[in-house]
Write a protein that holds these residues in place. Sequence first.
Motif, PDB file in Angstrom:
ATOM      1  N   ASN A 343      94.207  32.622  22.642  1.00 46.22           N
ATOM      2  CA  ASN A 343      95.339  32.337  21.746  1.00 46.22           C
ATOM      3  C   ASN A 343      95.427  33.340  20.603  1.00 46.22           C
ATOM      4  OD1 ASN A 343      96.286  30.099  23.181  1.00 46.22           O
ATOM      5  ND2 ASN A 343      94.925  28.682  22.114  1.00 46.22           N
ATOM      6  N   GLU A 344      94.289  33.904  20.221  1.00 48.69           N
ATOM      7  CA  GLU A 344      94.266  34.941  19.178  1.00 48.69           C
ATOM      8  C   GLU A 344      94.558  36.324  19.748  1.00 48.69           C
ATOM      9  OE1 GLU A 344      90.342  34.488  17.614  1.00 48.69           O
ATOM     10  OE2 GLU A 344      90.869  32.788  16.329  1.00 48.69           O
ATOM     11  N   LYS A 345      94.857  36.368  21.062  1.00 51.64           N
ATOM     12  CA  LYS A 345      95.205  37.607  21.773  1.00 51.64           C
ATOM     13  C   LYS A 345      94.074  38.631  21.743  1.00 51.64           C
ATOM     14  CE  LYS A 345     100.150  36.925  20.975  1.00 51.64           C
ATOM     15  NZ  LYS A 345     100.279  36.210  22.259  1.00 51.64           N
ATOM     16  N   LYS A 346      92.844  38.139  21.752  1.00 49.46           N
ATOM     17  CA  LYS A 346      91.675  39.026  21.785  1.00 49.46           C
ATOM     18  C   LYS A 346      91.159  39.246  23.207  1.00 49.46           C
ATOM     19  CE  LYS A 346      90.128  37.931  17.100  1.00 49.46           C
ATOM     20  NZ  LYS A 346      89.032  37.359  16.271  1.00 49.46           N
ATOM     21  N   ILE A 347      91.506  38.332  24.129  1.00 47.95           N
ATOM     22  CA  ILE A 347      91.133  38.475  25.532  1.00 47.95           C
ATOM     23  C   ILE A 347      92.321  38.089  26.389  1.00 47.95           C
ATOM     24  CG2 ILE A 347      88.661  38.063  25.125  1.00 47.95           C
ATOM     25  CD1 ILE A 347      89.059  35.215  26.184  1.00 47.95           C
ATOM     26  N   LYS A 348      92.352  38.619  27.611  1.00 44.17           N
ATOM     27  CA  LYS A 348      93.457  38.331  28.531  1.00 44.17           C
ATOM     28  C   LYS A 348      92.998  38.612  29.957  1.00 44.17           C
ATOM     29  CE  LYS A 348      98.248  39.725  29.527  1.00 44.17           C
ATOM     30  NZ  LYS A 348      98.850  38.364  29.423  1.00 44.17           N
ATOM     31  N   PRO A 349      93.110  37.652  30.872  1.00 44.35           N
ATOM     32  CA  PRO A 349      92.690  37.885  32.259  1.00 44.35           C
ATOM     33  C   PRO A 349      93.476  39.037  32.883  1.00 44.35           C
ATOM     34  CG  PRO A 349      93.163  35.557  31.883  1.00 44.35           C
ATOM     35  CD  PRO A 349      93.650  36.292  30.682  1.00 44.35           C
ATOM     36  N   LEU A 350      92.774  39.842  33.653  1.00 46.20           N
ATOM     37  CA  LEU A 350      93.404  40.957  34.356  1.00 46.20           C
ATOM     38  C   LEU A 350      93.572  40.564  35.825  1.00 46.20           C
ATOM     39  CD1 LEU A 350      94.404  43.889  34.452  1.00 46.20           C
ATOM     40  CD2 LEU A 350      92.042  44.594  34.860  1.00 46.20           C
ATOM     41  N   VAL A 351      94.813  40.428  36.267  1.00 40.53           N
ATOM     42  CA  VAL A 351      95.117  40.049  37.642  1.00 40.53           C
ATOM     43  C   VAL A 351      95.379  41.311  38.458  1.00 40.53           C
ATOM     44  CG1 VAL A 351      96.717  38.822  39.158  1.00 40.53           C
ATOM     45  CG2 VAL A 351      96.039  37.815  36.963  1.00 40.53           C
ATOM     46  N   ASP A 352      94.613  41.482  39.518  1.00 40.20           N
ATOM     47  CA  ASP A 352      94.796  42.644  40.393  1.00 40.20           C
ATOM     48  C   ASP A 352      96.019  42.473  41.278  1.00 40.20           C
ATOM     49  OD1 ASP A 352      93.552  45.106  41.946  1.00 40.20           O
ATOM     50  OD2 ASP A 352      94.049  43.613  43.469  1.00 40.20           O
ATOM     51  N   SER A 353      96.117  41.331  41.950  1.00 42.24           N
ATOM     52  CA  SER A 353      97.199  41.134  42.914  1.00 42.24           C
ATOM     53  C   SER A 353      97.288  39.661  43.305  1.00 42.24           C
ATOM     54  CB  SER A 353      96.984  41.995  44.169  1.00 42.24           C
ATOM     55  OG  SER A 353      95.657  41.862  44.644  1.00 42.24           O
ATOM     56  N   LEU A 354      98.473  39.278  43.785  1.00 41.37           N
ATOM     57  CA  LEU A 354      98.725  37.912  44.253  1.00 41.37           C
ATOM     58  C   LEU A 354      98.905  37.918  45.770  1.00 41.37           C
ATOM     59  CD1 LEU A 354     101.377  36.667  41.640  1.00 41.37           C
ATOM     60  CD2 LEU A 354      98.882  36.584  41.485  1.00 41.37           C
ATOM     61  N   TRP A 355      98.343  36.903  46.436  1.00 44.32           N
ATOM     62  CA  TRP A 355      98.388  36.814  47.894  1.00 44.32           C
ATOM     63  C   TRP A 355      98.765  35.394  48.310  1.00 44.32           C
ATOM     64  CZ3 TRP A 355      96.633  41.317  50.558  1.00 44.32           C
ATOM     65  CH2 TRP A 355      96.063  42.296  49.723  1.00 44.32           C
ATOM     66  N   ALA A 356      99.507  35.277  49.391  1.00 45.46           N
ATOM     67  CA  ALA A 356      99.791  33.965  49.970  1.00 45.46           C
ATOM     68  C   ALA A 356      98.526  33.399  50.608  1.00 45.46           C
ATOM     69  CB  ALA A 356     100.899  34.086  51.014  1.00 45.46           C
ATOM     70  N   LEU A 357      98.490  32.081  50.793  1.00 45.53           N
ATOM     71  CA  LEU A 357      97.344  31.480  51.475  1.00 45.53           C
ATOM     72  C   LEU A 357      97.140  32.131  52.843  1.00 45.53           C
ATOM     73  CD1 LEU A 357      97.673  27.627  50.792  1.00 45.53           C
ATOM     74  CD2 LEU A 357      96.212  29.292  49.612  1.00 45.53           C
TER      75      LEU A 357
END
Length: 395
Positions: A343-357
């Motif tokens: 919430n303090e914008k000090k960390i943020k997940p890095l998403v490589d890619s999205l895949w269908a099941l």
Amino acid sequence: MAKEGSEKAEETEKMIDQEAAKEAAEGSGSSSLRAAADPKEMRAVLLSGFGGLNKLRVAKKVMPEPQEGELKIRVKACGLNFIDLMVRQGNIDNPPKTPLIPGFECSGIIEALGESVKGFEIGDRVMAFVNYNAWAEVVCTPAEFVYKIPDDMGYSEAAAFPMNFVTAYMMLFEVANLREGMSVLVHSAGGGVGQAVAQLCSTIPNVTIFGTASSFKHEAIKDSVTHLFDRNADYVQEVKKISLDGVDIVLDCLCGENTGKGLGLLKPLGTYILYGSSNMVTGETKSFFSFAKSWWQVEKVNPIKLYEENKVIAGFYLLNLLFKQNRGGLIKGIMDKLITLYNEKKIKPLVDSLWALEEVKEAMQRIHDRGNIGKLILDVEKAPTPLSSSSVPFY
């Protein structure tokens, strides 16, 4: 594979940009066009037996209902981790019986509450740890493993958050006691945990971060670490050129084959932490020969030298801490701290890619090839792309 991964990453960026609009539309009560027709059934990834990618398929399963103390979650996204490859191969201690639904973390919307559950309501957006069964349209898990998603966090980010950031936080602050001015060496700096480590280190003043990663990832992650080395190069000598007395913390996800090097790099009172065994996955299926070879390569540690040199060696395995050692309360406290940092914008997940099941095989192969930068996510509502010629049919 590299071209396909690049196209998948571009598609992911577009999907994440569209996610807010999609979530807003959910309030209308519309459901996924690809949801199971029978309201008592759901789609899920099924592991029919331990082995190669051919052991995975999408199937219809009976939808679970929450028991006392549990929450029922309509899943939006699932995290995919290296441990999932090991589970598929049966390359873990006391593997469960198959068939099973893999997956240990997910995000979604609460659909029902079990008896005695407090602090949650139907409709809450949540992320959760699950002791298997995460890769499905619906999961049930004890409320102690469930956390509300911050307003600004999308479902894909939420599915990329718990495993990586809790692991990184626990190792840095609970085990190694990271403080101002210290130095950290992290292997696989381009992966989900590696990037979480880098972000958390940046919240402490004057922390020097040494990272190893495949050379093709360097351009993308060079700004997240202080010094970056090729994972196949002689990083020990490179680190010593920069820091003559070594580092304070070494984080090793390679099953201890670099233990001697890591301990040799530690300063007095330094901490070496083993938190994974990714090099045990040497092929599509578990091979006794490759497993024995990997095990034989694990360097032996002389305990006398540890106390003579004032060094610490430790291990960390989040899933055991949660599901076998009953530390859910401790992890909840860590999640509260991490959500505050988000919430303090000090960390943020890095998403490589999205895949269908239905694209789980391709996603697993991308992790096996170490092609990802950040976290791979299974998007439950995503349709397979035309690029995926090996989509798995329903059975």
